[in-house]
Design a protein around this motif. Structure first.
Motif: not given
Length: 143
Positions: A93-99, A120-123, A125-137
């Motif tokens: 998926l790319v663009g708004e659909e991916r987001l 992190l929005l697409a550039d 080289d890379n598609e968009s992604c979201i950096v997250m943390q689990d229940v212990e960081g």
């Protein structure tokens, strides 16, 4: 050719069962007890007191993904992970659909106890992604 047959990902953590249950819910994994035991509680009762609750594991019910193993360690998390999991929900998926797909999954994971760190929005080289943390960081990417 190497002789590696499987890969297991090991997490150091304070509360192995809690972190494992989080990842089971994220990935749709199961947590069968160790061989010879009817439950993890039964397994824990077979251990000396100081070892009870010190480990937990889960795995892909299809047998495709790696087993995840969680072990209690005395020290807390101090710095950024040098290795992390990418939870791949937006493949192809790319663009708004991916987001939209990333945001929907992010909301589900937050309800499970995850924390959103940043988008992190697409550039070039890379598609968009979201950096997250689990229940212990522990950091992971919603990709």
């Amino acid at each position: 050719m190497g002789s590696v047959k499987q890969v297991q990902v090991t997490f150091d953590c304070a509360e192995p069962e809690r972190v494992a249950r989080f990842w089971c819910a994220v990935l749709g994994y199961g947590a069968p007890p160790p061989e010879g035991f009817g439950s993890w509680a039964e397994f824990d009762l077979s251990l000396p007191g100081e070892r009870r609750g010190a480990a937990f594991a889960c795995g892909d019910p299809e047998g495709v993904g790696p087993r995840l193993y969680f072990q209690r360690v005395p020290e807390g998390k101090v710095v950024k992970n040098r290795v992390h999991l990418d939870v791949r929900v937006g493949v192809g998926l790319v663009g708004e659909e991916r987001l939209a797909v990333l945001e929907a999954e992010c909301a589900r994971l937050i309800a499970l106890g995850a924390t959103r760190v940043r988008l992190l929005l697409a550039d070039d080289d890379n598609e968009s992604c979201i950096v997250m943390q689990d229940v212990e960081g522990n950091e992971f990417c919603l990709d």
